[in-house]
Design an enzyme around this catalytic site. Structure first.
Site, PDB file in Angstrom:
ATOM      1  N   GLU B  58       0.814  -1.221   0.000  1.00  0.00           N
ATOM      2  CA  GLU B  58       0.000   0.000   0.000  1.00  0.00           C
ATOM      3  C   GLU B  58       0.844   1.265   0.000  1.00  0.00           C
ATOM      4  OE1 GLU B  58      -0.534  -2.608   1.976  1.00  0.00           O
ATOM      5  OE2 GLU B  58      -2.422  -3.374   1.182  1.00  0.00           O
ATOM      6  N   HIS B 127     -11.778  -4.936   8.503  1.00  0.00           N
ATOM      7  CA  HIS B 127     -12.514  -4.659   7.257  1.00  0.00           C
ATOM      8  C   HIS B 127     -13.719  -3.756   7.502  1.00  0.00           C
ATOM      9  CE1 HIS B 127     -10.090  -8.142   6.136  1.00  0.00           C
ATOM     10  NE2 HIS B 127     -10.266  -7.801   4.871  1.00  0.00           N
TER      11      HIS B 127
END
Lengths: 333, 325
Positions: B58, B127
């Site tokens: 990322e 999440h």
């Protein structure tokens, strides 16, 4: 991975090019010594990391680039800026925090920048600029512009995850990136062999990137290795890794008491000094005489003195400009 | 007029941007095959070489976008879940945010980072997060969090065309839940403006993302009880629309701020401070906040998740108290 030792006698570089190398290394050396002096006088404030000892890395590598190429580097960046051709006056003014500085006083020592020279800094978050260099390479490929990016970092970077991400991605996406590691043996006060379980070029080789280790105190060796790397990258073969073994004569920063090394060690490395070495080589080859050397020394003095005068007489940035350029206006984009 | 979900709004806008401007490309994990939420489905075949799969890295996805944006490209990075973005926190906050400032406008970064955020999907601790407050704190990055498909279209278009780094937050619970009739090309809009979605004299509810929809549902209930709230869709979290916040706060004198993010240090505190500093004399009641509890992760267990998430009932209950104050 290969280890190269280039014989200075075998170089094809002429007296003019070598003279340019010598002059530029002398300029950086003197500029840095002046910065150290100005720091102790309180003219330059904050954190200051001097480049003395490592001059051959900047001078040898930058000389292999074309004007269209890009440079991203670490926080010990004065030498790279000068070798890339940034105006010494504006670099010194930036160290003073003046409005005429390359970043108008917003950057300071660690954040030099000049878009007109393709010089994109000046990063003080270690290894954060490595992905950026890959992104520049992607843009070069996508736009078929053919520029390469020289990405300079220290041995301390190899512990960061972004180092590994960037090397991997650069090979995967075949970006024209030259990863140039200035291994000055210490990440602040920690010897690099205490930070890394292997040798640096082996890391690049593990990602299938060609990698060499060169004597970073030998400007000719650095230049020839970088030339090869640039040819490789520009011809579409992807990234290339250079480790330049070098040494900084001063502490990590001006506040470093250097408790981690002995004076003898510094002295030992000074025997490898890149400026003395090239000077001797050129004199032995009949490419330099004492008069020419003195001429260089005087010019260097003059340029550095002028940069200090320029910085001294430059205006402070206006406080009212504090909020300027927070965002680019959409109409400008 | 076409009926469109949030995910369809995102996909169609990306498609149009890729078609219109060859500097635009998409970079992210699994994007070539369409991505986890199918936001880029079909785009790789239509725009060959411009939907690029990245390894799980990322920090580099964002760092590479910075480099590419610097020299003329318009990267649209996708971070698969907002929960994963913090590995790139330094690239966004310490690097991207300040290029324009540091270079006095010589350089700027026309880049977008899209990411699905928020809970209510039984995603558990990694999440479901609300990450907006960390990034909206940072001057130099624009943060956008729409609620309706038409706004997803106009603001994503604006984000891609913007010369500054934009963090574009997509509430994953709304991807297929929220549908709207959408007409023609994305409307021209400006990042940084909130919208008054519903007007009423009794109190002002300020929300964004999924919570905007919950607030509108609560407003329906409240209205049937004779309480008429104003509902503000913030749309942009940084720079925040102080003007609309203050205007609506002054008009009703009572303010309820709703977010799914945990209470302490959430955006609600900033909004409350803006009102307290600039509209204190207009207030008829203390400012209220309905927010996630100060618990690090959203729990997986459905009842605990429900407890964590603010919803229409909790919003209506707080609004009734406020209206009666």
């Amino acid at each position: 991975m290969t280890t190269e030792t280039t014989s200075p006698a075998g170089t094809s570089l002429g007296a003019e090019q070598l003279g340019k190398f010598l002059y530029e290394m002398m300029l950086i050396r003197h500029f840095e010594e002046k910065c150290g002096e100005l720091y102790t006088k309180g003219k330059i404030r904050g954190f200051l990391h001097l480049y003395t000892g490592q001059e051959a890395c900047a001078v040898g590598s930058m000389a292999a680039l074309e004007e269209r190429d890009k440079v991203v580097t670490h926080y010990r960046d004065h030498g790279h800026a000068l070798a890339r051709g940034l105006d010494p006056n504006r670099v010194m003014a930036e160290l003073f925090g003046k409005a005429t500085g390359v970043s108008g006083g917003r950057g300071g020592s660690m954040h030099l920048y000049d878009v007109s020279k393709g010089f994109l800094g000046g990063y003080a978050i270690v290894a954060a600029h490595l992905p950026l260099a890959v992104g520049l390479g992607m843009a070069s490929n996508m736009k078929s512009e053919g520029y390469v990016t020289l990405c300079v970092f220290g041995d301390g970077s190899v512990g960061e995850g972004e180092f590994h991400e960037a090397l991997n991605l650069s090979v995967l996406w075949n970006t024209p990136t030259i990863f140039f590691c200035e291994n000055n043996l210490y990440g602040m006060g920690v010897p690099f062999h205490a930070s890394l379980s292997t040798e640096i070029p082996k890391l690049a080789a593990a990602y299938n990137m060609p990698a060499v280790s060169v004597d970073g105190m030998d400007v000719i060796a650095v230049h020839e290795a970088t030339n090869k790397a640039v040819d490789h990258a520009r011809s579409g073969k992807g990234p290339y890794f250079i480790e330049a073994m070098t040494y900084r004569y001063r502490g990590h920063s001006m506040s470093d008491p250097e408790l981690y090394r002995l004076k003898d060690e510094v002295e030992e490395h000074r025997q490898r000094d890149a400026i003395e070495r090239l000077k001797t080589q050129m004199m032995e080859a009949g490419q330099l005489d004492e008069a020419r050397y003195q001429e260089f020394a005087e010019r260097v003095d003059q340029v550095v003195d002028e940069s200090v005068e320029f910085a001294e007489r430059s205006p402070q940035p206006g406080i009212e400009t504090l909020y300027d350029h927070l965002y680019k206006e959409p109409s400008d984009g | 007029m076409a009926s469109m979900t949030v995910i369809e709004a995102v996909r169609s806008t990306l498609d149009e941007a890729l078609g219109k401007d060859d500097r635009v490309f998409v970079l992210g994990e699994d994007v070539e095959a369409g991505g986890v939420f199918r936001a880029t489905e079909g785009l790789a075949a239509k725009h060959p070489g411009r939907i690029i799969d990245s390894p799980l890295a990322e920090s580099s996805i964002i760092g590479i976008s910075i480099g590419a944006a610097h020299y003329g490209m318009r990267p649209v990075a996708e971070i698969q879940f907002a929960d994963f973005i913090h590995a790139g926190f330094d690239q966004l906050c310490s690097e991207a945010s300040r290029w324009c400032y540091r270079t006095r406008g010589d350089a700027y970064l026309p880049m977008v980072v899209r990411t699905p955020w928020g809970g209510g999907v039984h995603g558990g601790q990694h999440h479901s997060q609300s990450i907006e407050a960390y990034y909206a704190h940072m001057p130099g990055i624009k943060v956008v969090a729409p609620a309706f498909p038409a706004d997803y279209r106009s603001l994503l278009r604006a984000a891609i065309e913007d010369p500054n780094p934009v963090l574009f937050l997509e509430h994953k619970r709304t991807y297929r839940l929220i549908r709207q009739e959408v007409e023609g090309a994305p409307a021209e809009t400006v990042i940084g403006r909130a919208r008054v979605t519903r007007k009423g004299p009794d109190l002002t509810i300020i929300a964004y993302g999924l919570m905007l929809h919950e607030s509108l549902a609560a407003a329906e209930t409240l209205s049937s009880e004779g309480i008429e709230p104003t509902v503000v869709d913030l749309l942009t979290l940084n720079p925040i629309d102080r003007e609309t916040i203050l205007e609506t706060a002054k008009a009703t004198g009572k303010v309820l701020i709703v977010h799914e993010d945990t209470l302490t240090g959430g955006l609600g505190g900033e909004i409350a401070a803006i009102i307290a500093e600039h509209a204190f004399e207009y207030l008829d009641a203390p400012i209220r906040r309905v927010a996630g509890p100060d618990i690090p992760p959203m729990p997986f267990h459905h009842a605990m998740e429900d407890f964590f998430m603010p919803n229409r009932e909790k919003i209506a209950a707080a609004a009734r108290e406020l209206a009666a104050y």
